[in-house]
Design a protein around this motif. Structure first.
Motif, PDB file in Angstrom:
ATOM      1  N   GLY A  12       4.603   9.404  -0.849  1.00 31.16           N
ATOM      2  CA  GLY A  12       3.365   9.310  -1.635  1.00 31.16           C
ATOM      3  C   GLY A  12       3.740   8.733  -2.979  1.00 31.16           C
ATOM      4  O   GLY A  12       4.660   7.921  -3.081  1.00 31.16           O
ATOM      5  N   VAL A  13       3.051   9.182  -4.025  1.00 28.21           N
ATOM      6  CA  VAL A  13       3.412   8.719  -5.370  1.00 28.21           C
ATOM      7  C   VAL A  13       3.954   9.898  -6.193  1.00 28.21           C
ATOM      8  O   VAL A  13       3.759  11.060  -5.827  1.00 28.21           O
ATOM      9  CB  VAL A  13       2.224   8.025  -6.077  1.00 28.21           C
ATOM     10  N   GLY A  14       4.642   9.551  -7.301  1.00 24.54           N
ATOM     11  CA  GLY A  14       5.432  10.525  -8.053  1.00 24.54           C
ATOM     12  C   GLY A  14       4.735  11.835  -8.386  1.00 24.54           C
ATOM     13  O   GLY A  14       5.297  12.912  -8.168  1.00 24.54           O
ATOM     14  N   PHE A  15       3.471  11.768  -8.883  1.00 26.40           N
ATOM     15  CA  PHE A  15       2.831  13.019  -9.312  1.00 26.40           C
ATOM     16  C   PHE A  15       2.636  13.971  -8.136  1.00 26.40           C
ATOM     17  O   PHE A  15       2.568  15.185  -8.311  1.00 26.40           O
ATOM     18  CB  PHE A  15       1.498  12.738 -10.038  1.00 26.40           C
ATOM     19  N   MET A  16       2.554  13.443  -6.928  1.00 23.45           N
ATOM     20  CA  MET A  16       2.323  14.293  -5.749  1.00 23.45           C
ATOM     21  C   MET A  16       3.588  15.091  -5.422  1.00 23.45           C
ATOM     22  O   MET A  16       3.536  16.290  -5.166  1.00 23.45           O
ATOM     23  CB  MET A  16       1.908  13.442  -4.549  1.00 23.45           C
TER      24      MET A  16
END
Ligand code: 13P
Ligand code: SF4
Length: 331
Positions: A55-59
């Motif tokens: 996914g992306v970093g914040f996830m």
């Protein structure tokens, strides 16, 4: 390669997690697929000690914050472009601007699409995190605090929420000081570059072409698009909406390409689900992760290397957890 991935995953007891916007090949092999709220909740409460997050970093960060004892790795540390539009310094600057306007107290809500430092700042001011699935509930809670709401970083989600509740919203840095003072919801000027692609003209095009077509969009779309849509919801809410339609009902969907492309494939050559844009709305960072990256990560985990592991400052993570836990409690 797929068998190798499965073997390494099983050998090291790794939970492979994927957001709905990931490429099909990743979604097909994942143990857990979902929207940002489902993934934060389920991956952090899973039995596995190691999470490999596609996914992306914040996830990935959200799982690490909620379950600090787990080791969380990402095949690619891909960063959501909206989350990059704010950091702790920009957060502090925004609060200073509001103070210079005479607004000494706000209730901050940060969309989960923000980094751990921003979530920690929000927690320090007693605020809470939201996702697109629970944003209305969180807004209802925030309104009871009798303060102006500072919504960040997605101005569209903030404006759309305010509009649905009959509240006055402004965008900090765009609207005048006088309007900010008179507003109920002050939005930070961030946005998703993918959801900006959907336009009112796209809706008009589909409505003209197919008389009874429905329009379903994600709340990161611009307010003028959301106002003309028949349904607005998070990725999993859009999936449920479309899956609940009659086979013959046409629908045009305004969210990331991979998800829309997977919904209701054509039957007998008849296509009833459309991407609401003439430009392919692909999230570049979500699309970065490949099967080879997943295999590389699992090989690194197997040989004990800390490859793309999420490591957070413990003070920041502890504070950010307060705002995330509050969100889970309220949703
Ligand atoms: P969801 O909360 O619907 O998963 O959305 C996350 C996101 O980044 C949408 O662009
Ligand atoms: Fe971020 Fe937009 Fe990609 Fe979602 S679609 S991860 S908000 S850049």
């Amino acid at each position: 390669m797929i068998q190798e991935i499965k073997n390494l995953k099983e050998k090291n007891n790794v939970l492979l997690v994927a957001h709905y916007y990931q490429q099909d090949c990743i979604v097909e092999i994942a143990d857990l697929v979902g929207d940002s709220l489902e993934l934060a909740r389920k991956a952090s409460s899973s039995n596995e000690d190691i999470v490999l997050f596609c996914g992306v970093g914040f996830m990935g960060q959200s799982v690490k914050i909620l379950a600090p004892k787990k080791r969380v790795f990402m095949p690619k540390i891909a960063c959501c472009s909206m989350a990059r539009m704010i950091d702790d310094t920009y957060f502090d600057k925004s609060i200073e601007i509001l103070k210079s306007y005479g607004i000494d107290e706000v209730f901050p809500i940060t969309y989960i699409n923000s980094n751990a430092e921003v979530k920690a700042k929000v927690a320090e001011l007693g605020g809470v995190v939201c996702t697109s699935s629970n944003a209305k509930k969180i807004m209802d809670y925030a309104l009871k605090q009798n303060k102006k709401i500072f919504f960040l970083p997605d101005r569209c989600l903030g404006q759309n929420l305010a509009q649905s509740q009959g509240l006055k919203s402004v965008v900090l840095g765009i609207d005048s000081k006088e309007d900010v003072i008179l507003s109920d919801v002050i939005c930070y000027d961030g946005f998703c570059s993918v959801h900006q692609l959907f336009k009112v003209e796209d809706i008009e095009f589909f409505k003209e072409k197919y008389k009874d077509i429905l329009i379903a969009v994600h709340p990161e779309c611009p307010p003028e698009v959301v106002q003309k849509a028949d349904f607005v919801g998070s990725t999993s809410q859009i999936i449920s909406f479309v899956n609940g339609l009659d086979d013959s009902q046409k629908v045009a969907v305004g969210t990331e390409f991979n998800l829309v492309n997977r919904l209701r494939p054509s039957k007998n050559g008849i296509q009833n689900t459309f991407v609401l844009s003439s430009t392919k709305p692909e999230c570049p960072t979500m699309n970065e992760t490949t099967l080879q990256d997943v295999l590389n990560s699992l090989n690194a985990i197997d040989s004990g290397e800390a490859y793309n592991e999420i490591i957070l400052n413990s003070d920041v993570a502890l504070k950010a957890k307060i705002a995330l836990d509050k969100m889970l409690e309220l949703s």
